[in-house]
Design a protein around this motif. Structure first.
Motif, short mmCIF file in Angstrom:
data_model
loop_
_atom_site.label_atom_id
_atom_site.label_comp_id
_atom_site.label_asym_id
_atom_site.label_seq_id
_atom_site.Cartn_x
_atom_site.Cartn_y
_atom_site.Cartn_z
N GLY A 202 0.77 -1.13 -0.40
CA GLY A 202 -0.29 0.10 -0.05
C GLY A 202 0.74 1.61 -0.31
N LYS A 203 2.01 1.33 0.26
CA LYS A 203 3.06 2.42 0.20
C LYS A 203 3.56 2.68 -1.18
CE LYS A 203 4.09 2.10 4.63
NZ LYS A 203 5.26 3.43 5.85
N LYS A 204 3.55 1.73 -2.17
CA LYS A 204 4.38 1.97 -3.48
C LYS A 204 3.56 1.29 -4.58
CE LYS A 204 9.37 2.95 -2.18
NZ LYS A 204 9.82 2.49 -2.40
N GLU A 205 3.40 1.71 -5.95
CA GLU A 205 2.90 1.41 -6.78
C GLU A 205 3.54 -0.19 -6.80
OE1 GLU A 205 2.05 1.03 -11.74
OE2 GLU A 205 3.07 3.61 -10.38
N GLU A 206 5.00 -1.22 -7.21
CA GLU A 206 5.39 -2.06 -7.40
C GLU A 206 5.36 -2.94 -5.26
OE1 GLU A 206 7.68 -1.73 -9.95
OE2 GLU A 206 7.08 -3.38 -11.52
N ARG A 207 4.74 -3.78 -5.19
CA ARG A 207 4.51 -3.77 -3.54
C ARG A 207 6.46 -4.48 -2.95
NH1 ARG A 207 0.42 -8.66 -0.52
NH2 ARG A 207 1.98 -8.43 1.59
N PHE A 208 6.76 -5.86 -4.15
CA PHE A 208 7.33 -5.93 -3.37
C PHE A 208 8.91 -5.44 -4.49
CE2 PHE A 208 5.04 -9.21 -2.84
CZ PHE A 208 4.88 -9.60 -1.34
N MET A 209 10.40 -5.17 -3.06
CA MET A 209 11.27 -4.70 -3.56
C MET A 209 12.68 -5.86 -3.56
SD MET A 209 12.59 -2.20 -5.05
CE MET A 209 12.44 -0.13 -4.73
N MET A 210 13.19 -5.96 -4.37
CA MET A 210 14.64 -7.15 -4.21
C MET A 210 15.59 -6.61 -3.91
SD MET A 210 13.52 -10.15 -4.22
CE MET A 210 15.17 -10.87 -3.52
N VAL A 211 16.42 -7.37 -2.47
CA VAL A 211 18.12 -6.04 -2.49
C VAL A 211 18.72 -6.92 -2.24
CG1 VAL A 211 18.79 -4.74 -0.44
CG2 VAL A 211 15.82 -4.58 -1.05
N TYR A 212 19.72 -6.05 -3.03
CA TYR A 212 21.08 -7.18 -3.20
C TYR A 212 22.20 -6.75 -2.48
CZ TYR A 212 18.33 -10.31 -7.00
OH TYR A 212 17.07 -11.18 -7.05
#
Lengths: 162, 390
Positions: free
Chosen positions: A64-74
């Motif tokens: 609900g905070k960003k358009e695309e729900r998940f963010m992958m982090v490397y």
């Protein structure tokens, strides 16, 4: 500052179209890229810019905070140059999958299994994608923001202080 | 003609040499291991999830329960990440005491490692000796924080309280006698033919493979990679200390054993240097939004009480952003990745556990060797299951 970073300059030359954002915060550089170019960028960073150690793979749930729900982090680290770089790629809820980084680093195997287990993001071409911390028959993905803290079917957690 | 048959054997979850609830499914051809499938997750407590529901201050007691052999390092990594987000400076005395405690913790963790590793391979005397020395570190913990294990001694901005006057002498006596104890262990093990037979040439992993598998800490340095976060990305003022980074040559169990022993000697040197430069001064940053007021002010003034109550009940807001802080834990690189949305609770906290990543390499290290050698390989990785499962 972030514009002068060695890796950012090279990435901008080579992958100009796939870079979405470059941020520097407290001396740490984060590059957000499009998810279809992930493997090309990671491979380039490993081969040409000596980011030889994959420190960590994780995900963030921006429900609900960003358009695309998940963010992958490397989190990458270069042992010869002693510097860090963070690569991020957004993954939407509808198409909850991304290429597996095991093709670049063997480290990613368990780390991606953990993300799959706790966030429910699928990794394409992963050699052995199974749950790792939860039991195989577990329902739901505990680290998602809409998963209740005390598990499903329980009163929501109110916090110790409220 | 004798016929052979593949055998599957469960090692653990309650096997003494797995150092916790770890199950290894072994596929065997006679006594030779052909495949290892580790099964973890028995201790999963969801610390990352719990952190999202607590204020930054309340997260601290969760962190030292991860790696119960190195609680101070776990606190330190978390606190450094929070301080980085807040962008506050820590007083020099607090930094020096942090280094003393971090290195004492390294000694403590390595002492338990050598005790258990030696016991796994069959040397009981070292086990008893190492626990005798560890007791002194536990007493020091109790002296400064009141707890023998879960110390919660560090705070964002400094320390929870200053150390008592007898602290300095106790630590100095300990590090002065420690090299003698290390000589004792070495005398029992380093030239012992049984020890050499069990460790030399066992569990080999090359430097390239080790980096590819993401191994960090003494296990990586045993493979000859000269890399230590204390020297290469210094934190807490480590750049001002003189110490050597030991590296191995043969990438085997014996090299990792040697690396850890030298690390213990170097830790003693760092502590001595830190004690020499320990000057009186404040141990908490002058940052009233984040740090608790002194206890006499809480008890004797209404301002102090309100101030204390405000931080205890609401926590402190942390600027929006994301940081990653890695520290050189006795097991390898321990990292805290915190995403803040500007509130007083972490939006996402990720712990990068060194044991978890190191354990992944066990198949590569032990495949093709005997079951008995697997015990030595698990011992040399120095895993803590509480940290793996979080």
């Amino acid at each position: 500052m972030a514009e002068n970073n060695r890796a950012v300059v090279k990435l901008k030359e080579k992958f100009a179209s796939s870079i979405i954002e470059v941020v520097e915060f407290r001396g740490e550089v984060t590059v957000t890229i499009k998810k279809q170019d992930l493997l090309a960028v990671l491979g380039f960073l490993k081969q040409s810019l000596q980011y030889n150690l994959l420190t960590d793979v994780t995900a963030i749930d921006y429900l609900g905070k960003k358009e695309e729900r998940f963010m992958m982090v490397y989190q990458l680290y270069s042992i010869p140059n002693k510097d860090r770089l963070r690569i991020k790629a957004a993954v939407s809820e509808e198409e909850c999958r991304i290429e597996s980084a095991t093709q670049v680093w063997a480290t990613a195997n368990w780390l991606e299994r953990e993300v799959y287990d706790l966030f429910g993001i699928t990794f394409d071409n992963h050699p052995d994608l199974r749950r790792i911390l939860m039991t195989p028959d577990w329902e739901g993905y505990p680290l998602r923001k809409d998963y209740p803290l005390q598990g499903p079917g329980r009163e929501p957690y109110k916090g110790r202080l409220s | 003609m004798a016929t052979t048959e593949k055998m599957t054997l469960n090692m653990g979850p309650q096997h003494p040499s797995t150092h916790g609830v770890l199950r290894l499914v072994l596929e065997l051809d006679g006594e030779v291991i052909t495949k290892i499938t580790p099964d973890i997750g028995y201790l999963h407590r969801g610390v990352e999830k719990l952190s999202e529901y607590r204020t930054y201050h309340q997260v601290l007691p969760l962190t030292d329960r991860l790696d119960y052999l190195a609680p101070m390092h776990n606190n330190l990594g978390y606190i450094l990440a929070v301080e980085k987000l807040l962008d506050i400076q820590v007083p020099e005395r607090a930094q020096t005491i942090r280094i003393i405690m971090a290195e004492l913790t390294r000694l403590e963790s390595h002492l338990v490692w050598i005790a258990c590793h030696a016991l796994d391979i069959g040397a009981m005397t070292v086990f008893i000796y190492a626990f005798r020395e560890r007791e002194v570190v536990m007493e020091t913990y109790e002296l400064i924080s009141g707890a023998r294990m879960t110390s919660n001694f560090f705070r964002a901005g400094g320390l929870s309280q200053d150390v008592p006057p007898e602290f300095e002498k106790k630590v100095r006596d300990f590090v002065d006698s420690m090299p003698g104890f290390l000589d004792q262990y070495e005398g029992l093990l380093t030239t012992n033919p049984i020890w050499l037979k069990r460790t030399v040439g066992n569990g080999i992993i090359s430097a390239e493979d080790a980096i590819d598998m993401g191994i960090t800490g003494p296990a990586l340095r045993g493979s000859g990679v000269d890399w230590d976060l204390r020297r290469d990305n210094p934190y807490s003022g480590y750049e001002g200390y003189q110490f050597q980074i030991p590296v191995g040559e043969n990438c085997d169990t014996f090299d990792r054993y040697k690396v850890r022993l030298v690390e213990m000697r170097e830790a003693c040197k760092i502590i001595t240097q830190a004690l020499d430069r320990l000057k009186p001064g404040p141990v908490l940053a002058d940052c009233p939004q984040v740090c608790y007021p002194p206890k006499e002010s809480v008890y004797n003034s209404i301002e102090g009480l309100i101030h204390h109550f405000k931080i205890a009940s609401e926590g402190y807001p942390v600027p929006e952003g994301e940081v990653y802080q890695g520290v050189e834990n006795p097991k390898g690189e321990l990292g805290y990745y915190i995403v803040s949305d500007g509130s007083s609770k972490p939006y996402r906290m990720r712990i990068r556990p060194p044991s978890f990543v190191n354990l992944q390499a066990i198949e590569k290290m032990a495949k093709g060797s005997m079951i008995a050698d697997l015990v030595a390989v698990i011992g040399t990785l120095d895993i803590v299951l509480g940290e793996i499962d979080r």
